[in-house]
Design an enzyme around this catalytic site. Structure first.
Site, PDB file in Angstrom:
ATOM      1  N   ARG A  57       0.823  -1.212   0.000  1.00 33.83           N
ATOM      2  CA  ARG A  57       0.000   0.000   0.000  1.00 33.83           C
ATOM      3  C   ARG A  57       0.857   1.262   0.000  1.00 33.83           C
ATOM      4  NH1 ARG A  57      -2.868   1.993  -2.683  1.00 33.83           N
ATOM      5  NH2 ARG A  57      -3.877  -0.041  -2.723  1.00 33.83           N
TER       6      ARG A  57
ATOM      7  N   LYS B 231       2.249  25.024  -3.334  1.00 32.30           N
ATOM      8  CA  LYS B 231       1.013  24.402  -2.853  1.00 32.30           C
ATOM      9  C   LYS B 231       1.175  22.883  -2.921  1.00 32.30           C
ATOM     10  CE  LYS B 231      -1.812  28.344  -4.278  1.00 32.30           C
ATOM     11  NZ  LYS B 231      -2.888  28.844  -5.159  1.00 32.30           N
TER      12      LYS B 231
ATOM     13  N   LYS C  79       4.134  39.439  -2.769  1.00 30.17           N
ATOM     14  CA  LYS C  79       2.746  39.196  -3.154  1.00 30.17           C
ATOM     15  C   LYS C  79       1.838  40.281  -2.590  1.00 30.17           C
ATOM     16  CE  LYS C  79       1.625  35.049  -4.112  1.00 30.17           C
ATOM     17  NZ  LYS C  79       1.133  33.650  -4.062  1.00 30.17           N
TER      18      LYS C  79
ATOM     19  N   GLU D  44       4.239  40.238  -7.579  1.00 30.04           N
ATOM     20  CA  GLU D  44       2.920  39.889  -8.098  1.00 30.04           C
ATOM     21  C   GLU D  44       2.118  41.163  -8.359  1.00 30.04           C
ATOM     22  OE1 GLU D  44      -0.144  36.681  -6.534  1.00 30.04           O
ATOM     23  OE2 GLU D  44      -0.355  38.550  -5.396  1.00 30.04           O
TER      24      GLU D  44
ATOM     25  N   ASP E  26      -1.158  38.069 -12.216  1.00 32.05           N
ATOM     26  CA  ASP E  26      -2.158  37.236 -11.555  1.00 32.05           C
ATOM     27  C   ASP E  26      -3.566  37.494 -12.068  1.00 32.05           C
ATOM     28  OD1 ASP E  26      -2.767  35.247  -9.611  1.00 32.05           O
ATOM     29  OD2 ASP E  26      -3.579  36.801  -8.307  1.00 32.05           O
TER      30      ASP E  26
END
Length: 284
Positions: free
Chosen positions: A101, A136, A168, A198, A219
């Site tokens: 597994r 992410k 950002k 950004e 963005d």
């Protein structure tokens, strides 16, 4: 393709095995399978895709029993069809079942990432734009997941917060302006550190370019706005498009002339590639 060092892979695989074995080990295999029984099994694709994660899968078996042998019939980065055998694994039957597994979890997850990455790479073929992932990622699996993106033909953005400066929207809001944030970054970043900012609008882009940066993250812009942004930058910085890009929209985004397209769901939402382990025969 270049494999990851074992020192990078082994801690994640070891943790996964420890989680699965608990405090008493594989009580099912130990109860049902004679200790001297050996088997040969195959890992086979149930659906078409791109392979990634064979080193992790192999470690899942050999950390349980070093005598297990895995023979590869496909390499990481290889496109496979449904029914293709990816690897043959031989060794003590108890150990094969104990590691099954964990091996399939790594191989299916990483192959799923490679598969969806390859799909987006095909969608932008011939445009000059490269597909890259983001931060992410699943905690503890970043190196493996970013490796899987490379296996699918994509590239990697930052591996950590220490790799580069990426200013950002929240950085800008707290700093007070794009210009202030960029100036502070330049004052504090080392000479080897690149700076990216950004922007959400062309006005913000103009402000960033007036200060001078290495890259701009464009963005959630439409393809038409992206084309205008690329014209404004005019080769003075790397252009990166991001925000809700899908395989269906990636082609139009790429045709706007951006250098990079960053996509978070490559790592955080890729479906597992269905791969199974099938018993073939006893080996003595």
């Amino acid at each position: 393709m270049q494999s990851l060092p074992r020192l990078v892979i082994e801690p994640a695989v070891r943790r996964a095995l420890e989680e699965d074995l608990g405090l008493a080990g594989d009580i099912t295999a130990d109860a049902v399978i004679p200790p001297d029984h050996h088997s040969s099994v195959v890992m086979a694709a149930r659906k078409p895709g791109v392979v990634a994660g064979l080193d992790a899968a192999e470690l899942a078996f050999t950390l349980v029993d070093p005598s297990i042998r895995l023979t590869r019939h496909a390499d990481d980065g290889t496109a496979i069809a449904a029914g293709d055998i990816i690897a043959t694994v031989t060794g003590p039957s108890r150990a094969l079942l104990t590691g099954e597994r964990t091996a399939l979890n790594f191989l299916g997850h990483l192959s799923g990432i490679a598969t969806v990455t390859a799909g987006v790479v095909r969608a932008v073929a011939g445009t000059g734009a490269a597909i890259v992932c983001t931060r992410k990622t699943t905690p503890g699996l970043r190196a493996l997941e970013k490796y899987a993106v490379r296996a699918g033909g994509g590239g990697n953005h930052r591996f950590s917060l220490a790799d580069a400066v990426l200013i950002k929207d929240n950085h800008i809001a707290i700093a007070g302006s794009i210009a202030t944030a960029i100036r502070r970054a330049k004052e504090n970043a080392g000479h080897m550190v690149k700076i990216e900012v950004e922007v959400d609008t062309l006005a913000q882009l103009e402000e960033a370019m007036a200060e001078g940066v290495d890259a701009v993250l464009l963005d959630n812009m439409s393809p038409e706005t992206l084309r205008r942004a690329v014209e404004i930058v005019s080769g003075r910085a790397i252009t990166e498009a991001s925000g809700g890009i899908t395989p269906e929209t990636a082609g139009d985004v790429a045709k706007a002339g951006v250098d990079l397209i960053s996509i978070g769901w490559l790592t955080h939402s890729a479906p597992v590639l269905d791969i199974g382990l099938d018993y073939r025969d006893a080996t003595g």
